[in-house]
Design a protein around this motif. Structure first.
Motif, PDB file in Angstrom:
ATOM      1  N   MET A   1       0.849  -1.175   0.000  1.00 33.24           N
ATOM      2  CA  MET A   1       0.000   0.000   0.000  1.00 33.24           C
ATOM      3  C   MET A   1       0.888   1.229   0.000  1.00 33.24           C
ATOM      4  O   MET A   1       1.865   1.283   0.737  1.00 33.24           O
ATOM      5  CB  MET A   1      -0.887  -0.026   1.249  1.00 33.24           C
ATOM      6  N   ARG A   2       0.556   2.218  -0.795  1.00 33.70           N
ATOM      7  CA  ARG A   2       1.315   3.463  -0.864  1.00 33.70           C
ATOM      8  C   ARG A   2       0.346   4.617  -0.648  1.00 33.70           C
ATOM      9  O   ARG A   2      -0.698   4.676  -1.277  1.00 33.70           O
ATOM     10  CB  ARG A   2       1.993   3.573  -2.213  1.00 33.70           C
ATOM     11  N   GLN A   3       0.708   5.518   0.271  1.00 30.22           N
ATOM     12  CA  GLN A   3      -0.209   6.591   0.631  1.00 30.22           C
ATOM     13  C   GLN A   3       0.557   7.762   1.226  1.00 30.22           C
ATOM     14  O   GLN A   3       1.595   7.590   1.850  1.00 30.22           O
ATOM     15  CB  GLN A   3      -1.201   6.059   1.669  1.00 30.22           C
ATOM     16  N   LEU A   4       0.030   8.982   1.036  1.00 32.62           N
ATOM     17  CA  LEU A   4       0.506  10.155   1.772  1.00 32.62           C
ATOM     18  C   LEU A   4      -0.119  10.100   3.156  1.00 32.62           C
ATOM     19  O   LEU A   4      -1.325   9.935   3.283  1.00 32.62           O
ATOM     20  CB  LEU A   4       0.092  11.449   1.085  1.00 32.62           C
ATOM     21  N   VAL A   5       0.702  10.228   4.206  1.00 33.76           N
ATOM     22  CA  VAL A   5       0.199  10.189   5.580  1.00 33.76           C
ATOM     23  C   VAL A   5       0.472  11.530   6.229  1.00 33.76           C
ATOM     24  O   VAL A   5       1.599  12.023   6.206  1.00 33.76           O
ATOM     25  CB  VAL A   5       0.882   9.063   6.394  1.00 33.76           C
ATOM     26  N   GLY A   6      -0.533  12.133   6.811  1.00 35.09           N
ATOM     27  CA  GLY A   6      -0.402  13.418   7.484  1.00 35.09           C
ATOM     28  C   GLY A   6      -1.218  14.476   6.778  1.00 35.09           C
ATOM     29  O   GLY A   6      -1.624  14.324   5.634  1.00 35.09           O
ATOM     30  N   ARG A   7      -1.452  15.588   7.475  1.00 39.73           N
ATOM     31  CA  ARG A   7      -2.263  16.656   6.900  1.00 39.73           C
ATOM     32  C   ARG A   7      -1.449  17.896   6.574  1.00 39.73           C
ATOM     33  O   ARG A   7      -1.768  18.633   5.676  1.00 39.73           O
ATOM     34  CB  ARG A   7      -3.393  17.006   7.860  1.00 39.73           C
ATOM     35  N   VAL A   8      -0.392  18.160   7.326  1.00 40.04           N
ATOM     36  CA  VAL A   8       0.405  19.368   7.108  1.00 40.04           C
ATOM     37  C   VAL A   8       1.714  19.028   6.414  1.00 40.04           C
ATOM     38  O   VAL A   8       2.008  19.529   5.346  1.00 40.04           O
ATOM     39  CB  VAL A   8       0.670  20.092   8.450  1.00 40.04           C
ATOM     40  N   ALA A   9       2.500  18.165   7.009  1.00 37.36           N
ATOM     41  CA  ALA A   9       3.775  17.739   6.426  1.00 37.36           C
ATOM     42  C   ALA A   9       3.669  16.248   6.142  1.00 37.36           C
ATOM     43  O   ALA A   9       4.143  15.419   6.900  1.00 37.36           O
ATOM     44  CB  ALA A   9       4.924  18.029   7.384  1.00 37.36           C
ATOM     45  N   ALA A  10       3.023  15.906   5.065  1.00 35.64           N
ATOM     46  CA  ALA A  10       2.739  14.509   4.757  1.00 35.64           C
ATOM     47  C   ALA A  10       3.981  13.773   4.279  1.00 35.64           C
ATOM     48  O   ALA A  10       4.875  14.344   3.662  1.00 35.64           O
ATOM     49  CB  ALA A  10       1.653  14.419   3.699  1.00 35.64           C
ATOM     50  N   LEU A  11       4.028  12.496   4.582  1.00 36.78           N
ATOM     51  CA  LEU A  11       5.088  11.599   4.112  1.00 36.78           C
ATOM     52  C   LEU A  11       4.474  10.617   3.131  1.00 36.78           C
ATOM     53  O   LEU A  11       3.348  10.168   3.327  1.00 36.78           O
ATOM     54  CB  LEU A  11       5.681  10.802   5.278  1.00 36.78           C
ATOM     55  N   THR A  12       5.223  10.255   2.104  1.00 37.98           N
ATOM     56  CA  THR A  12       4.790   9.188   1.213  1.00 37.98           C
ATOM     57  C   THR A  12       5.281   7.882   1.811  1.00 37.98           C
ATOM     58  O   THR A  12       6.477   7.682   1.968  1.00 37.98           O
ATOM     59  CB  THR A  12       5.355   9.368  -0.200  1.00 37.98           C
ATOM     60  N   ILE A  13       4.359   7.018   2.163  1.00 37.06           N
ATOM     61  CA  ILE A  13       4.684   5.776   2.853  1.00 37.06           C
ATOM     62  C   ILE A  13       4.316   4.585   1.981  1.00 37.06           C
ATOM     63  O   ILE A  13       3.230   4.552   1.397  1.00 37.06           O
ATOM     64  CB  ILE A  13       3.904   5.677   4.184  1.00 37.06           C
ATOM     65  N   THR A  14       5.210   3.617   1.916  1.00 30.49           N
ATOM     66  CA  THR A  14       4.913   2.320   1.335  1.00 30.49           C
ATOM     67  C   THR A  14       4.957   1.327   2.483  1.00 30.49           C
ATOM     68  O   THR A  14       5.996   1.177   3.136  1.00 30.49           O
ATOM     69  CB  THR A  14       5.932   1.932   0.254  1.00 30.49           C
ATOM     70  N   ALA A  15       3.826   0.700   2.765  1.00 29.60           N
ATOM     71  CA  ALA A  15       3.730  -0.181   3.928  1.00 29.60           C
ATOM     72  C   ALA A  15       3.449  -1.615   3.509  1.00 29.60           C
ATOM     73  O   ALA A  15       2.759  -1.858   2.521  1.00 29.60           O
ATOM     74  CB  ALA A  15       2.622   0.304   4.856  1.00 29.60           C
ATOM     75  N   ASP A  16       4.012  -2.538   4.285  1.00 35.94           N
ATOM     76  CA  ASP A  16       3.665  -3.947   4.145  1.00 35.94           C
ATOM     77  C   ASP A  16       2.335  -4.149   4.856  1.00 35.94           C
ATOM     78  O   ASP A  16       2.186  -3.736   6.010  1.00 35.94           O
ATOM     79  CB  ASP A  16       4.731  -4.840   4.784  1.00 35.94           C
ATOM     80  N   LEU A  17       1.385  -4.777   4.206  1.00 35.04           N
ATOM     81  CA  LEU A  17       0.054  -4.900   4.778  1.00 35.04           C
ATOM     82  C   LEU A  17      -0.112  -6.115   5.680  1.00 35.04           C
ATOM     83  O   LEU A  17      -1.198  -6.358   6.186  1.00 35.04           O
ATOM     84  CB  LEU A  17      -0.997  -4.910   3.673  1.00 35.04           C
ATOM     85  N   THR A  18       0.956  -6.848   5.929  1.00 32.61           N
ATOM     86  CA  THR A  18       0.895  -7.959   6.867  1.00 32.61           C
ATOM     87  C   THR A  18       0.960  -7.389   8.280  1.00 32.61           C
ATOM     88  O   THR A  18       1.955  -6.760   8.646  1.00 32.61           O
ATOM     89  CB  THR A  18       2.058  -8.937   6.642  1.00 32.61           C
ATOM     90  N   PRO A  19      -0.088  -7.559   9.084  1.00 28.55           N
ATOM     91  CA  PRO A  19      -0.079  -6.994  10.434  1.00 28.55           C
ATOM     92  C   PRO A  19       1.011  -7.626  11.305  1.00 28.55           C
ATOM     93  O   PRO A  19       1.369  -8.789  11.129  1.00 28.55           O
ATOM     94  CB  PRO A  19      -1.452  -7.341  10.988  1.00 28.55           C
ATOM     95  N   ILE A  20       1.525  -6.836  12.242  1.00 27.26           N
ATOM     96  CA  ILE A  20       2.501  -7.342  13.201  1.00 27.26           C
ATOM     97  C   ILE A  20       1.854  -7.406  14.579  1.00 27.26           C
ATOM     98  O   ILE A  20       0.852  -6.734  14.845  1.00 27.26           O
ATOM     99  CB  ILE A  20       3.777  -6.477  13.248  1.00 27.26           C
ATOM    100  N   ASP A  21       2.433  -8.191  15.462  1.00 25.05           N
ATOM    101  CA  ASP A  21       1.965  -8.310  16.833  1.00 25.05           C
ATOM    102  C   ASP A  21       2.378  -7.060  17.599  1.00 25.05           C
ATOM    103  O   ASP A  21       3.540  -6.658  17.540  1.00 25.05           O
ATOM    104  CB  ASP A  21       2.596  -9.551  17.452  1.00 25.05           C
TER     105      ASP A  21
END
Length: 77
Positions: A1-21
């Motif tokens: 999954m790739r998404q901008l995270v944040g409202r003011v100073a957003a980061l472009t994040i690529t995340a692994d969608l496998t949940p961790i404990d």
């Protein structure tokens, strides 16, 4: 999954969608590898949200990590 995270100073994040404990989060999270809340719902697309110290104790979302490539690059450029 790739998404901008944040409202003011957003980061472009690529995340692994496998949940961790949640118990393993402190071991996996590093200064250059963050963890994120994966917010999902029946009528909404998946969304990444910041995990911060005030949010973590009450969080009920799945936890995912920033993607880290493990394969060697196949090209020089």
């Amino acid at each position: 999954m790739r998404q901008l995270v944040g409202r003011v100073a957003a980061l472009t994040i690529t995340a692994d969608l496998t949940p961790i404990d949640p118990a393993d989060e402190h071991r996996i999270r590093e200064p250059n590898r963050l963890t994120w809340c994966l917010v999902t719902g029946r009528w909404r697309p998946p969304e990444l949200r910041w995990r911060h110290r005030d949010h973590i104790p009450n969080c009920t979302h799945q936890i995912v990590t920033e993607h880290r490539c493990t394969a060697e690059p196949t090209t020089l450029f």
